[in-house]
Design an enzyme around this catalytic site. Structure first.
Site: not given
Length: 274
Positions: A80, A82-83, A181, A188, A221
């Site tokens: 999913v 993240s935002k 990102c 990150d 991930e």
């Protein structure tokens, strides 16, 4: 769905009424194909998401808060974005639920549907906050090494192992992981724990390899799976586990774990930087 179509980097209207449609799934397959991962997967594991900004109303209109933890299996077809996860959690803020169990049920149902697999959800109430642990990843720190580094695009050629030496079992850690990102370019920051059994891996090369992610773009991930597969291919350990804990953004931290052998789930202890 492609990341470019997600809410990342776009002007956003923040909903405060429960809306499961805000969750934006992204297939894992595309990023896995890029690094030659197909079926059957060479690993299993989970993505541990901690959500620190969850609130809703009880049946009498009084706000409630909790910290939510989601365990997303690595074999799920989707992650999913993240935002979208943050926006979805925010949509609970002005919605009344009969009980905390009803909140948990909604979270499990919606996130499982988005990921395409059964997701485990745990909620910690304020009465449990004092029990939550903070700890650092166990292992020998690679950051103790005094070395030069000048490669900041992923380079698995740094990874070598001494196959003429006796096998070892080691747990190595570093706080020097930084990736970016793929949609917004935001940094990150993460810490990584690598446990393996096999030919001794060159520590300096391993640290330079982790440092080489510094300009790399990829979701959390995907970066952990790339680290896992690169070490597996280059060093050929008999057993391998990679666990990363990324710093929080938007009230969420993401902590992927991948392994090729049976072992307990890693501790979900928040690190100092998280």
């Amino acid at each position: 769905m492609n990341p470019e179509h997600s809410p990342l980097g776009k002007t956003t209207v923040y909903a405060n009424q429960y809306d499961a449609s805000l969750l934006f799934p992204i297939p894992r397959a595309g990023a896995r194909e890029q690094i030659g991962i197909g079926a059957p997967l060479p690993f299993f594991g989970t993505d541990i998401w901690n959500a620190y900004e969850l609130s809703w109303l009880n049946a009498r209109g009084k706000p409630q808060v909790a910290i939510a933890t989601f365990y997303v299996p690595a074999e799920s077809p989707n992650i999913v974005e993240s935002k979208s996860f943050k926006l979805y959690l925010g949509s609970f803020a002005q919605t009344a639920f009969e009980s905390i169990d009803a909140v948990r049920d909604a979270l499990k149902r919606d996130v499982s549907a988005a990921c395409g697999a059964s997701v485990t959800v745990r909620l910690a109430t304020p009465a449990e906050f004092r029990k939550l642990q903070m700890d650092e990843l166990d292992g020998l720190s690679l950051d103790r090494l005094d070395l030069d580094a000048d490669v900041y695009e992923t380079d698995p050629s740094f990874l070598t192992a001494s196959h003429d030496e006796a096998p070892v079992e080691e747990t190595l850690v570093t706080d020097l992981l930084k990736s970016n990102c793929p949609v917004t370019g935001q940094p990150d920051w993460g810490s990584v724990q690598i446990h393996y059994v096999g030919a001794p891996i060159d520590h300096a090369g391993l640290l330079r390899y982790i440092i080489s992610f510094r300009n790399h773009t990829g979701f959390h991930e995907q970066c952990v799976e790339r680290i896992f597969i690169d070490i597996l291919r280059a060093c050929k350990p008999v057993k391998l586990a990679v666990y990363a804990r990324y710093t929080r953004r938007g009230g969420l931290d993401i902590n992927p774990f991948r392994t090729n052998y049976n072992q307990p789930m890693p501790d979900n202890a928040r690190t100092a930087r998280q």
